[in-house]
Design a protein around this motif. Sequence first.
Motif, PDB file in Angstrom:
ATOM      1  N   LYS A 165       0.837  -1.198   0.000  1.00  0.00           N
ATOM      2  CA  LYS A 165       0.000   0.000   0.000  1.00  0.00           C
ATOM      3  C   LYS A 165       0.873   1.249   0.000  1.00  0.00           C
ATOM      4  O   LYS A 165       0.608   2.223  -0.735  1.00  0.00           O
ATOM      5  N   SER A 166       1.928   1.229   0.815  1.00  0.00           N
ATOM      6  CA  SER A 166       2.849   2.364   0.873  1.00  0.00           C
ATOM      7  C   SER A 166       3.577   2.551  -0.452  1.00  0.00           C
ATOM      8  O   SER A 166       3.792   3.684  -0.903  1.00  0.00           O
ATOM      9  N   LEU A 167       3.936   1.432  -1.087  1.00  0.00           N
ATOM     10  CA  LEU A 167       4.636   1.507  -2.373  1.00  0.00           C
ATOM     11  C   LEU A 167       3.758   2.174  -3.426  1.00  0.00           C
ATOM     12  O   LEU A 167       4.222   3.034  -4.185  1.00  0.00           O
ATOM     13  N   ARG A 168       2.489   1.787  -3.472  1.00  0.00           N
ATOM     14  CA  ARG A 168       1.571   2.396  -4.451  1.00  0.00           C
ATOM     15  C   ARG A 168       1.452   3.899  -4.207  1.00  0.00           C
ATOM     16  O   ARG A 168       1.417   4.685  -5.155  1.00  0.00           O
ATOM     17  N   ALA A 169       1.387   4.294  -2.930  1.00  0.00           N
ATOM     18  CA  ALA A 169       1.288   5.722  -2.610  1.00  0.00           C
ATOM     19  C   ALA A 169       2.558   6.455  -3.034  1.00  0.00           C
ATOM     20  O   ALA A 169       2.499   7.563  -3.586  1.00  0.00           O
ATOM     21  N   ASP A 170       3.720   5.840  -2.790  1.00  0.00           N
ATOM     22  CA  ASP A 170       4.985   6.464  -3.180  1.00  0.00           C
ATOM     23  C   ASP A 170       5.086   6.615  -4.692  1.00  0.00           C
ATOM     24  O   ASP A 170       5.583   7.634  -5.204  1.00  0.00           O
ATOM     25  N   LEU A 171       4.625   5.601  -5.428  1.00  0.00           N
ATOM     26  CA  LEU A 171       4.667   5.668  -6.890  1.00  0.00           C
ATOM     27  C   LEU A 171       3.759   6.781  -7.415  1.00  0.00           C
ATOM     28  O   LEU A 171       4.124   7.501  -8.350  1.00  0.00           O
TER      29      LEU A 171
ATOM     30  N   LEU B 267       4.770   4.426 -16.809  1.00  0.00           N
ATOM     31  CA  LEU B 267       3.952   3.261 -16.480  1.00  0.00           C
ATOM     32  C   LEU B 267       4.824   2.021 -16.297  1.00  0.00           C
ATOM     33  O   LEU B 267       4.597   1.213 -15.383  1.00  0.00           O
ATOM     34  N   THR B 268       5.845   1.888 -17.136  1.00  0.00           N
ATOM     35  CA  THR B 268       6.741   0.736 -17.027  1.00  0.00           C
ATOM     36  C   THR B 268       7.478   0.740 -15.693  1.00  0.00           C
ATOM     37  O   THR B 268       7.635  -0.304 -15.050  1.00  0.00           O
ATOM     38  N   ARG B 269       7.937   1.931 -15.274  1.00  0.00           N
ATOM     39  CA  ARG B 269       8.616   2.026 -13.983  1.00  0.00           C
ATOM     40  C   ARG B 269       7.681   1.620 -12.846  1.00  0.00           C
ATOM     41  O   ARG B 269       8.071   0.899 -11.923  1.00  0.00           O
ATOM     42  N   GLU B 270       6.445   2.094 -12.916  1.00  0.00           N
ATOM     43  CA  GLU B 270       5.472   1.758 -11.882  1.00  0.00           C
ATOM     44  C   GLU B 270       5.206   0.257 -11.842  1.00  0.00           C
ATOM     45  O   GLU B 270       5.138  -0.360 -10.774  1.00  0.00           O
ATOM     46  N   GLU B 271       5.062  -0.335 -13.037  1.00  0.00           N
ATOM     47  CA  GLU B 271       4.781  -1.769 -13.095  1.00  0.00           C
ATOM     48  C   GLU B 271       5.977  -2.594 -12.645  1.00  0.00           C
ATOM     49  O   GLU B 271       5.817  -3.674 -12.069  1.00  0.00           O
ATOM     50  N   MET B 272       7.187  -2.087 -12.881  1.00  0.00           N
ATOM     51  CA  MET B 272       8.378  -2.794 -12.413  1.00  0.00           C
ATOM     52  C   MET B 272       8.421  -2.806 -10.897  1.00  0.00           C
ATOM     53  O   MET B 272       8.730  -3.832 -10.274  1.00  0.00           O
ATOM     54  N   HIS B 273       8.088  -1.668 -10.292  1.00  0.00           N
ATOM     55  CA  HIS B 273       8.022  -1.610  -8.834  1.00  0.00           C
ATOM     56  C   HIS B 273       6.931  -2.559  -8.313  1.00  0.00           C
ATOM     57  O   HIS B 273       7.116  -3.239  -7.295  1.00  0.00           O
ATOM     58  N   ARG B 274       5.813  -2.589  -9.003  1.00  0.00           N
ATOM     59  CA  ARG B 274       4.720  -3.476  -8.579  1.00  0.00           C
ATOM     60  C   ARG B 274       5.134  -4.934  -8.702  1.00  0.00           C
ATOM     61  O   ARG B 274       4.804  -5.766  -7.856  1.00  0.00           O
TER      62      ARG B 274
ATOM     63  N   VAL C  91       5.174  -7.714  -5.795  1.00  0.00           N
ATOM     64  CA  VAL C  91       4.460  -8.993  -5.913  1.00  0.00           C
ATOM     65  C   VAL C  91       5.391 -10.159  -5.623  1.00  0.00           C
ATOM     66  O   VAL C  91       5.045 -11.111  -4.913  1.00  0.00           O
ATOM     67  N   ILE C  92       6.605 -10.103  -6.187  1.00  0.00           N
ATOM     68  CA  ILE C  92       7.590 -11.174  -5.964  1.00  0.00           C
ATOM     69  C   ILE C  92       7.952 -11.272  -4.491  1.00  0.00           C
ATOM     70  O   ILE C  92       8.005 -12.366  -3.912  1.00  0.00           O
ATOM     71  N   ASN C  93       8.194 -10.127  -3.852  1.00  0.00           N
ATOM     72  CA  ASN C  93       8.550 -10.126  -2.435  1.00  0.00           C
ATOM     73  C   ASN C  93       7.404 -10.631  -1.561  1.00  0.00           C
ATOM     74  O   ASN C  93       7.620 -11.362  -0.582  1.00  0.00           O
ATOM     75  N   ALA C  94       6.179 -10.242  -1.929  1.00  0.00           N
ATOM     76  CA  ALA C  94       5.006 -10.697  -1.169  1.00  0.00           C
ATOM     77  C   ALA C  94       4.831 -12.208  -1.306  1.00  0.00           C
ATOM     78  O   ALA C  94       4.522 -12.902  -0.336  1.00  0.00           O
ATOM     79  N   PHE C  95       5.048 -12.726  -2.516  1.00  0.00           N
ATOM     80  CA  PHE C  95       4.942 -14.167  -2.747  1.00  0.00           C
ATOM     81  C   PHE C  95       5.981 -14.908  -1.904  1.00  0.00           C
ATOM     82  O   PHE C  95       5.677 -15.903  -1.239  1.00  0.00           O
ATOM     83  N   ARG C  96       7.206 -14.416  -1.932  1.00  0.00           N
ATOM     84  CA  ARG C  96       8.280 -15.062  -1.158  1.00  0.00           C
ATOM     85  C   ARG C  96       7.951 -15.076   0.330  1.00  0.00           C
ATOM     86  O   ARG C  96       8.112 -16.104   1.003  1.00  0.00           O
ATOM     87  N   ALA C  97       7.475 -13.929   0.840  1.00  0.00           N
ATOM     88  CA  ALA C  97       7.152 -13.843   2.266  1.00  0.00           C
ATOM     89  C   ALA C  97       6.007 -14.779   2.631  1.00  0.00           C
ATOM     90  O   ALA C  97       6.042 -15.452   3.668  1.00  0.00           O
ATOM     91  N   ARG C  98       5.010 -14.854   1.760  1.00  0.00           N
ATOM     92  CA  ARG C  98       3.850 -15.704   2.052  1.00  0.00           C
ATOM     93  C   ARG C  98       4.230 -17.176   2.077  1.00  0.00           C
ATOM     94  O   ARG C  98       3.882 -17.907   3.004  1.00  0.00           O
ATOM     95  N   VAL C  99       4.955 -17.636   1.035  1.00  0.00           N
ATOM     96  CA  VAL C  99       5.334 -19.052   0.960  1.00  0.00           C
ATOM     97  C   VAL C  99       6.276 -19.411   2.104  1.00  0.00           C
ATOM     98  O   VAL C  99       6.130 -20.458   2.748  1.00  0.00           O
ATOM     99  N   ARG C 100       7.250 -18.551   2.356  1.00  0.00           N
ATOM    100  CA  ARG C 100       8.211 -18.820   3.434  1.00  0.00           C
ATOM    101  C   ARG C 100       7.493 -18.923   4.777  1.00  0.00           C
ATOM    102  O   ARG C 100       7.786 -19.814   5.584  1.00  0.00           O
ATOM    103  N   THR C 101       6.553 -18.015   5.021  1.00  0.00           N
ATOM    104  CA  THR C 101       5.808 -18.033   6.279  1.00  0.00           C
ATOM    105  C   THR C 101       4.959 -19.282   6.398  1.00  0.00           C
ATOM    106  O   THR C 101       4.917 -19.923   7.458  1.00  0.00           O
TER     107      THR C 101
END
Length: 208
Positions: A116-122, A147-154, A158-168
């Motif tokens: 959520k914070s990342l979207r606000a920063d973008l 738009l490409t920069r924003e999508e790259m950040h997104r 997404v990758i970090n969220a996936f990693r955190a979810r699976v690891r947890t």
Amino acid sequence: MSPAVFSHGDLRLYLLSLLAEAPQHGYGIIQALTDRTGGTYTPSAGTIYPRLAKLEEEGLVSKTVDGRTTIYAITDSGRAELASREGDLAGIEAGLTDSVRLIANEVRQSVKEAMKSLRADLATAAKDDRATSPSRPRSAGDDERSLTREEMHRADAVINAFRARVRTDLRTHIAKGGTLPASVVTQLEDGLDAAARGITTALAALGR
């Protein structure tokens, strides 16, 4: 997880339960504690070895030296004490499970807040970018690059969220006493490989 998860005497009893499963060297015990708590509590050698020495002094644990490695094993007296305190051990294990579950929920919530914070920063960065270059009309190329920069950040989020979810999820499952068969890890590996190939194919198609 704070070491306070183990109240007075709890860690001592839990060490006996680990050694009742199989003899272990000190590092193996530390690693087992890390795994059982979902990676949220890794005791130091200064925490574990004095307790093992005390258990040995009480006759509940024995040790043998194999080269440069010291192996600890539970004795018959240790098993007797463990058997007499089955109820206490069940309470400790239930407390560990609850603690790991709470931390898992906190991780998921922190990931959501970070995205959520990342979207606000973008959004703020895009607004500032438009404000600092008012003299030059924006072209379609400018919009596309932004738009490409924003999508790259997104994508990163997404990758970090996936990693955190699976690891947890994996660590929580193991902390509850579950096993992790090779087939599950292979399934994860195959799924990630298939996803990576799909992205590579999609990007190649866009470049044609």
